[in-house]
Design a protein around this motif. Sequence first.
Motif, PDB file in Angstrom:
ATOM      1  N   LEU A  10       8.323  -9.459  13.961  1.00 28.08           N
ATOM      2  CA  LEU A  10       7.216  -8.790  12.588  1.00 28.08           C
ATOM      3  C   LEU A  10       8.913  -7.526  11.996  1.00 28.08           C
ATOM      4  O   LEU A  10       9.084  -6.664  12.893  1.00 28.08           O
ATOM      5  N   LEU A  11       9.431  -8.177  10.829  1.00 27.89           N
ATOM      6  CA  LEU A  11      10.317  -7.108  10.393  1.00 27.89           C
ATOM      7  C   LEU A  11       9.830  -6.505   9.231  1.00 27.89           C
ATOM      8  O   LEU A  11      10.221  -5.505   9.022  1.00 27.89           O
ATOM      9  N   GLN A  12       9.442  -6.950   8.495  1.00 29.52           N
ATOM     10  CA  GLN A  12       8.545  -6.191   7.062  1.00 29.52           C
ATOM     11  C   GLN A  12       7.367  -6.456   6.995  1.00 29.52           C
ATOM     12  O   GLN A  12       7.095  -7.991   6.921  1.00 29.52           O
ATOM     13  N   SER A  13       6.711  -5.660   7.001  1.00 27.19           N
ATOM     14  CA  SER A  13       5.174  -6.520   6.018  1.00 27.19           C
ATOM     15  C   SER A  13       4.972  -5.199   4.651  1.00 27.19           C
ATOM     16  O   SER A  13       4.970  -3.967   4.690  1.00 27.19           O
ATOM     17  N   ILE A  14       4.824  -6.788   3.333  1.00 23.97           N
ATOM     18  CA  ILE A  14       5.149  -5.849   1.872  1.00 23.97           C
ATOM     19  C   ILE A  14       3.522  -6.005   1.125  1.00 23.97           C
ATOM     20  O   ILE A  14       3.219  -7.538   0.971  1.00 23.97           O
ATOM     21  N   PRO A  15       2.474  -4.839   0.749  1.00 26.91           N
ATOM     22  CA  PRO A  15       1.432  -5.326   0.060  1.00 26.91           C
ATOM     23  C   PRO A  15       1.798  -5.250  -1.313  1.00 26.91           C
ATOM     24  O   PRO A  15       2.592  -5.264  -1.422  1.00 26.91           O
ATOM     25  N   GLN A  16       1.161  -6.796  -1.112  1.00 29.93           N
ATOM     26  CA  GLN A  16       1.025  -7.513  -2.336  1.00 29.93           C
ATOM     27  C   GLN A  16      -0.011  -6.871  -2.713  1.00 29.93           C
ATOM     28  O   GLN A  16       0.311  -6.435  -4.353  1.00 29.93           O
ATOM     29  N   GLU A  17      -1.659  -7.338  -2.677  1.00 29.37           N
ATOM     30  CA  GLU A  17      -2.087  -6.334  -4.402  1.00 29.37           C
ATOM     31  C   GLU A  17      -3.332  -6.195  -2.724  1.00 29.37           C
ATOM     32  O   GLU A  17      -3.835  -6.332  -1.662  1.00 29.37           O
ATOM     33  N   TYR A  18      -4.189  -4.518  -3.290  1.00 26.96           N
ATOM     34  CA  TYR A  18      -5.544  -4.454  -2.425  1.00 26.96           C
ATOM     35  C   TYR A  18      -6.673  -4.870  -3.130  1.00 26.96           C
ATOM     36  O   TYR A  18      -6.623  -5.039  -4.953  1.00 26.96           O
ATOM     37  N   ARG A  19      -7.662  -4.755  -2.683  1.00 28.58           N
ATOM     38  CA  ARG A  19      -8.931  -5.047  -3.430  1.00 28.58           C
ATOM     39  C   ARG A  19      -9.928  -4.377  -2.882  1.00 28.58           C
ATOM     40  O   ARG A  19     -10.081  -4.026  -1.594  1.00 28.58           O
ATOM     41  N   VAL A  20     -10.883  -3.443  -3.324  1.00 26.13           N
ATOM     42  CA  VAL A  20     -11.888  -2.697  -2.902  1.00 26.13           C
ATOM     43  C   VAL A  20     -13.639  -3.432  -3.492  1.00 26.13           C
ATOM     44  O   VAL A  20     -13.315  -3.430  -5.079  1.00 26.13           O
ATOM     45  N   ASP A  21     -14.246  -3.753  -2.565  1.00 25.64           N
ATOM     46  CA  ASP A  21     -15.231  -4.632  -2.565  1.00 25.64           C
ATOM     47  C   ASP A  21     -15.227  -5.285  -3.696  1.00 25.64           C
ATOM     48  O   ASP A  21     -15.604  -5.882  -4.529  1.00 25.64           O
ATOM     49  N   GLY A  22     -13.960  -6.369  -3.172  1.00 25.28           N
ATOM     50  CA  GLY A  22     -13.746  -7.642  -3.957  1.00 25.28           C
ATOM     51  C   GLY A  22     -13.596  -7.255  -5.356  1.00 25.28           C
ATOM     52  O   GLY A  22     -12.480  -8.325  -5.810  1.00 25.28           O
ATOM     53  N   ASN A  23     -12.798  -6.336  -5.922  1.00 28.82           N
ATOM     54  CA  ASN A  23     -12.039  -6.181  -7.437  1.00 28.82           C
ATOM     55  C   ASN A  23     -10.374  -5.655  -6.954  1.00 28.82           C
ATOM     56  O   ASN A  23     -10.394  -4.464  -6.147  1.00 28.82           O
ATOM     57  N   PRO A  24      -9.838  -6.003  -7.361  1.00 28.66           N
ATOM     58  CA  PRO A  24      -8.292  -5.363  -7.416  1.00 28.66           C
ATOM     59  C   PRO A  24      -8.303  -4.791  -7.501  1.00 28.66           C
ATOM     60  O   PRO A  24      -8.118  -4.149  -8.885  1.00 28.66           O
ATOM     61  N   VAL A  25      -7.267  -3.360  -7.074  1.00 27.56           N
ATOM     62  CA  VAL A  25      -6.965  -2.022  -7.521  1.00 27.56           C
ATOM     63  C   VAL A  25      -5.705  -2.396  -7.716  1.00 27.56           C
ATOM     64  O   VAL A  25      -5.102  -0.451  -7.501  1.00 27.56           O
ATOM     65  N   GLY A  26      -4.553  -2.776  -8.044  1.00 27.96           N
ATOM     66  CA  GLY A  26      -3.282  -2.954  -7.619  1.00 27.96           C
ATOM     67  C   GLY A  26      -2.976  -2.057  -6.370  1.00 27.96           C
ATOM     68  O   GLY A  26      -3.090  -2.945  -5.521  1.00 27.96           O
ATOM     69  N   LYS A  27      -1.646  -1.177  -6.298  1.00 29.19           N
ATOM     70  CA  LYS A  27      -0.586  -1.911  -4.927  1.00 29.19           C
ATOM     71  C   LYS A  27      -1.883  -0.147  -3.835  1.00 29.19           C
ATOM     72  O   LYS A  27      -0.947   0.349  -2.697  1.00 29.19           O
TER      73      LYS A  27
ATOM     74  N   TYR B  11       6.444 -11.870  -7.888  1.00 31.65           N
ATOM     75  CA  TYR B  11       5.516 -11.649  -8.380  1.00 31.65           C
ATOM     76  C   TYR B  11       4.679 -10.549  -8.355  1.00 31.65           C
ATOM     77  O   TYR B  11       4.345 -10.093  -7.169  1.00 31.65           O
ATOM     78  N   LYS B  12       4.470  -9.710  -9.355  1.00 32.87           N
ATOM     79  CA  LYS B  12       3.520  -8.298  -9.541  1.00 32.87           C
ATOM     80  C   LYS B  12       4.114  -7.530  -8.793  1.00 32.87           C
ATOM     81  O   LYS B  12       3.378  -6.906  -7.624  1.00 32.87           O
TER      82      LYS B  12
END
Length: 422
Positions: free
Chosen positions: A129-146, A224-225
């Motif tokens: 592994l070199l990098q792990s880049i967050p794309q999106e978080y979800r809280v209880d199934g709902n998108p909450v961004g970064k 994207y995003k």
Amino acid sequence: MSDIIAGLDIGTTFVRCVIGQVDDEDGRLSIIGESQVPSPGLVEGNIVNLNAMSEAIRNAVEDAEDCAGIEIRGVFTAIGGKQAEGRSSTGGVAVDPSGNNQCVEITEEAKDRVQEVARAVIHSMGKELLQSIPQEYRVDGNPVGKNPIDIMGVRLDISVYLISVTKSTLVNIENCLDRSHLVLNGLFLKTLMAALATMREEEMDLGSILIDIGADSTDALVIYKGAPIYMTTIPFGGGSVTNDIAIVKNLPKAEAERLKLEYGACMLDEDEEYDEVLIPEIGARSAEETTKGELCDIIQPRMEEIMKDVRREIVRHAGLKELSGSIVLTGGGSLLPGIQELTQDVWNTDAVRLGQSPDYGRVEDNDGYLYRRPDFATALGLVVGNISRPDREKPRRAIRRERSDSGVSILDRAKKLWNKFF
């Protein structure tokens, strides 16, 4: 007071170095050193002659140091081509650390735990592994961004993009830098660094593609995003064009490269097609004439093939139904006249531009703005992307010792860089 950051792009044709100075008071970046020196060459992206590459690295850094009037001890560098792989991954955890599944406030601890779960995948043989880049978080199934911090929830999920690289390449890069008496401060993906140097924030959000045309290969990255979603490598680049000219015109590669750089184009205006080009005497062979049009007839099909291959791979695998941002071209191959128009034709869009970087000031006692050219995008991106990195002066050996104690990948800490951007 000010901090110094150096980016080193180790390429097949050139080794490029950019040195930046960050003012501690206002955070303003100025580029104070830049250089490029011929590379001894890579074989399919691999360093095969450590001594020759170490010398090229040392020469590039010394030229940039002379330009900046300072000495540096460490550099950030990058890796690309088939030595790098990308894949999406997901993970999920209960937010309540007690295990009672209560609705509680999401903390950094929960954020770290969910990232660790998403990173726990098996990589290809010989890769890490070199990098792990967050794309999106979800809280209880709902998108909450970064950034899910301080949101109340029961379950936290994440989508990430994982980049792994060949272990032997990591070792060879570190060995070259050791022989050049340099510390490796950090290692990143080339196209991501080029994107940081050349793409605008809105382009990253809308969905854009960076296409880096190197000598041996062409790397493409879809963002994207604000996060990468797909990367691919095509095993053709500017060197393929040189080979085509050499074969068709029966020339040494060095002369074919010269013709490409001085007279080559992907597309020509009608009034340029018959411009004469002199091929000098070579050995017992007499000098002869060709035209820009004849050279273009050799170059255009190969560059069109490269762009079509990139487009085919992205359309097939990226899941990006509509391009709302831009196609940004970087790398030495993007300097060929007409490449922007050819790319527009292949992709059927006007939203194509060369990856010229922002103006961070004129470099004194040099050509002035080399760092703004598309072929310097990776080297500059390594500087721009590490302005806010708190451990940019930390030697890589220290990071290695941390891995032996904790089991974490030696470069996993690189993910911290992306908190600012993604």
